[in-house]
Write a protein that holds these residues in place. Structure first.
Motif, PDB file in Angstrom:
ATOM      1  N   THR A 190      27.113  66.804  39.194  1.00 21.10           N
ATOM      2  CA  THR A 190      26.850  66.875  40.458  1.00 21.10           C
ATOM      3  C   THR A 190      25.750  67.838  39.758  1.00 21.10           C
ATOM      4  N   GLY A 191      25.000  68.363  38.923  1.00 18.77           N
ATOM      5  CA  GLY A 191      23.781  69.022  38.861  1.00 18.77           C
ATOM      6  C   GLY A 191      22.496  68.576  38.896  1.00 18.77           C
ATOM      7  N   ARG A 192      21.601  69.733  38.794  1.00 14.39           N
ATOM      8  CA  ARG A 192      20.211  69.338  39.078  1.00 14.39           C
ATOM      9  C   ARG A 192      20.171  68.004  38.436  1.00 14.39           C
ATOM     10  N   VAL A 193      20.142  68.484  36.648  1.00 12.96           N
ATOM     11  CA  VAL A 193      20.283  67.008  35.902  1.00 12.96           C
ATOM     12  C   VAL A 193      21.467  65.956  35.755  1.00 12.96           C
ATOM     13  N   GLY A 194      22.396  66.677  35.558  1.00 13.15           N
ATOM     14  CA  GLY A 194      24.130  65.572  36.255  1.00 13.15           C
ATOM     15  C   GLY A 194      23.604  64.272  36.564  1.00 13.15           C
ATOM     16  N   LYS A 195      23.379  64.859  37.967  1.00 11.49           N
ATOM     17  CA  LYS A 195      23.425  63.463  39.501  1.00 11.49           C
ATOM     18  C   LYS A 195      22.331  62.537  38.720  1.00 11.49           C
ATOM     19  N   GLN A 196      21.335  63.035  37.968  1.00  8.19           N
ATOM     20  CA  GLN A 196      20.125  62.111  37.932  1.00  8.19           C
ATOM     21  C   GLN A 196      20.571  61.706  36.379  1.00  8.19           C
ATOM     22  N   VAL A 197      21.181  61.446  35.982  1.00  8.92           N
ATOM     23  CA  VAL A 197      21.592  60.919  34.896  1.00  8.92           C
ATOM     24  C   VAL A 197      22.548  59.877  35.452  1.00  8.92           C
ATOM     25  N   VAL A 198      23.727  60.507  36.030  1.00 11.92           N
ATOM     26  CA  VAL A 198      24.611  59.224  37.129  1.00 11.92           C
ATOM     27  C   VAL A 198      23.921  57.911  37.348  1.00 11.92           C
ATOM     28  N   ASP A 199      22.701  59.018  37.681  1.00  9.00           N
ATOM     29  CA  ASP A 199      22.093  57.006  38.616  1.00  9.00           C
ATOM     30  C   ASP A 199      21.289  56.220  37.534  1.00  9.00           C
ATOM     31  N   MET A 200      20.069  57.395  36.473  1.00  8.51           N
ATOM     32  CA  MET A 200      19.923  56.105  35.733  1.00  8.51           C
ATOM     33  C   MET A 200      20.997  54.870  35.011  1.00  8.51           C
ATOM     34  N   ALA A 201      22.471  55.806  34.666  1.00  9.14           N
ATOM     35  CA  ALA A 201      23.141  55.007  33.759  1.00  9.14           C
ATOM     36  C   ALA A 201      24.050  53.721  34.672  1.00  9.14           C
ATOM     37  N   LEU A 202      23.834  54.408  36.325  1.00  9.93           N
ATOM     38  CA  LEU A 202      24.216  53.511  37.618  1.00  9.93           C
ATOM     39  C   LEU A 202      23.643  52.077  37.244  1.00  9.93           C
ATOM     40  N   GLN A 203      21.756  52.385  37.714  1.00  9.11           N
ATOM     41  CA  GLN A 203      20.395  51.987  37.330  1.00  9.11           C
ATOM     42  C   GLN A 203      20.649  50.788  35.878  1.00  9.11           C
ATOM     43  N   GLY A 204      20.757  51.115  35.257  1.00  8.67           N
ATOM     44  CA  GLY A 204      21.318  50.496  33.708  1.00  8.67           C
ATOM     45  C   GLY A 204      22.457  49.597  33.762  1.00  8.67           C
ATOM     46  N   GLY A 205      22.861  49.629  34.787  1.00  8.54           N
ATOM     47  CA  GLY A 205      24.015  48.868  34.109  1.00  8.54           C
ATOM     48  C   GLY A 205      25.387  49.635  34.069  1.00  8.54           C
ATOM     49  N   HIS A 206      25.389  50.735  33.588  1.00  9.25           N
ATOM     50  CA  HIS A 206      26.566  50.474  33.212  1.00  9.25           C
ATOM     51  C   HIS A 206      27.834  52.037  33.953  1.00  9.25           C
ATOM     52  N   GLU A 207      28.419  51.740  34.065  1.00  8.60           N
ATOM     53  CA  GLU A 207      29.833  52.355  34.166  1.00  8.60           C
ATOM     54  C   GLU A 207      29.989  53.614  33.937  1.00  8.60           C
ATOM     55  N   VAL A 208      29.991  54.854  35.338  1.00 10.81           N
ATOM     56  CA  VAL A 208      30.251  56.098  35.007  1.00 10.81           C
ATOM     57  C   VAL A 208      31.681  56.569  35.221  1.00 10.81           C
ATOM     58  N   GLN A 209      32.292  57.326  34.710  1.00  6.37           N
ATOM     59  CA  GLN A 209      33.250  58.145  34.659  1.00  6.37           C
ATOM     60  C   GLN A 209      33.407  59.948  35.170  1.00  6.37           C
ATOM     61  N   LEU A 210      33.020  60.419  36.194  1.00 10.57           N
ATOM     62  CA  LEU A 210      32.794  61.342  36.917  1.00 10.57           C
ATOM     63  C   LEU A 210      33.746  62.218  36.603  1.00 10.57           C
ATOM     64  N   LEU A 211      33.977  63.890  35.711  1.00 11.81           N
ATOM     65  CA  LEU A 211      35.578  64.682  36.139  1.00 11.81           C
ATOM     66  C   LEU A 211      34.061  65.507  37.299  1.00 11.81           C
ATOM     67  N   VAL A 212      34.448  65.988  38.323  1.00 10.66           N
ATOM     68  CA  VAL A 212      34.284  66.937  39.230  1.00 10.66           C
ATOM     69  C   VAL A 212      35.638  67.243  39.744  1.00 10.66           C
ATOM     70  N   ARG A 213      35.196  68.697  40.500  1.00 12.55           N
ATOM     71  CA  ARG A 213      36.164  69.631  41.210  1.00 12.55           C
ATOM     72  C   ARG A 213      36.619  68.803  42.067  1.00 12.55           C
ATOM     73  N   THR A 214      35.132  68.254  42.943  1.00 15.02           N
ATOM     74  CA  THR A 214      35.705  67.952  44.701  1.00 15.02           C
ATOM     75  C   THR A 214      34.884  66.455  44.573  1.00 15.02           C
ATOM     76  N   GLN A 215      36.058  65.588  45.871  1.00 18.03           N
ATOM     77  CA  GLN A 215      35.195  63.876  45.074  1.00 18.03           C
ATOM     78  C   GLN A 215      34.561  64.112  46.661  1.00 18.03           C
ATOM     79  N   GLN A 216      33.351  63.046  46.328  1.00 16.80           N
ATOM     80  CA  GLN A 216      32.191  62.978  47.346  1.00 16.80           C
ATOM     81  C   GLN A 216      31.894  62.535  48.289  1.00 16.80           C
ATOM     82  N   ASP A 217      31.279  62.032  48.783  1.00 16.32           N
ATOM     83  CA  ASP A 217      30.776  60.279  49.076  1.00 16.32           C
ATOM     84  C   ASP A 217      30.628  59.774  48.921  1.00 16.32           C
ATOM     85  N   TRP A 218      29.171  59.790  48.380  1.00 21.30           N
ATOM     86  CA  TRP A 218      28.406  59.198  47.477  1.00 21.30           C
ATOM     87  C   TRP A 218      29.040  58.565  46.128  1.00 21.30           C
ATOM     88  N   MET A 219      30.456  58.930  46.026  1.00 20.60           N
ATOM     89  CA  MET A 219      30.948  58.712  44.619  1.00 20.60           C
ATOM     90  C   MET A 219      31.898  57.300  44.787  1.00 20.60           C
TER      91      MET A 219
END
Length: 205
Positions: A9-38
């Protein structure tokens, strides 16, 4: 590929998540709070604490590689996380891990044998964060993991250019800044293409 992501959910991490999804990968996130975009396809969010080894182990289970954009947050969160991550990776039989560090833990050009934060190259007077990142590097260095630490210099928000300089173990000469977007791109590329194995990577324009 399925990626375990910490600090997503950080400034760099969120963009890595977006790039991974755009690249067709799945992501498993550890977060403190569930957010709508997840709730979007391709994301599995696990609510927990990076300092809790059980939550870390649950996050890496069933994944192929790990990315961490966690910072120090002026606490020992980062080093506590790493202490839990190493055994979790062994149990899950994962070797590939890419993290974001700091340019302070790159080698000094002016004072051979020390980190930049220990030399006159760094303008920072407080060294706690760099010391935490140095502990991560030394832990990885002494392990059998296939690790990469991306070490950006001054890190403002900015556009994705995909045009930047990298150098193993040192900051590129006269490097002054690098955007969060290009830092994410460098990290994602290393993760998806398996480059920069077992090195710190200095990153700047």
């Amino acid at each position: 590929m399925k990626l375990a992501i910490f600090g997503g959910t950080g400034r760099v991490g969120k963009q890595v998540v977006d790039m991974a999804l755009q690249g067709g990968h799945e992501v498993q996130l550890l977060v403190r709070t569930q957010q709508d975009w997840m709730d979007q396809p391709g994301i599995t969010a696990i609510v927990g604490d990076a300092k809790n080894p059980e939550d870390v182990a649950k996050t890496v289970q069933g994944t192929d590689a790990v990315f961490s954009g966690l910072g120090t947050d002026k606490t020992t969160t980062l080093t506590e996380f790493i202490e839990g991550l190493i055994p979790a990776l062994a149990i899950a039989e994962i070797s590939r891990v890419v993290t974001i560090g700091t340019a302070g833990i790159l080698d000094s050009r002016t004072t051979p044998g020390v980190y930049r934060f220990q030399s006159g190259e760094s303008n920072r007077k407080l060294t706690f964060a760099a010391e935490q990142h140095a502990h991560v590097y030394e832990t990885f260095r002494d392990s059998d993991l296939d690790w990469t630490i991306i070490c950006p210099t001054y890190l403002p928000d900015g556009p994705l250019t995909k045009t930047y300089r990298t150098e193993e173990s040192m900051l590129p000469v006269d490097g002054k800044h690098i955007s969060t977007a290009d830092t994410a791109h460098c990290a994602y590329t290393a993760l998806s293409e398996g480059t920069f194995n077992r090195v710190r990577v200095g990153l700047a324009y």
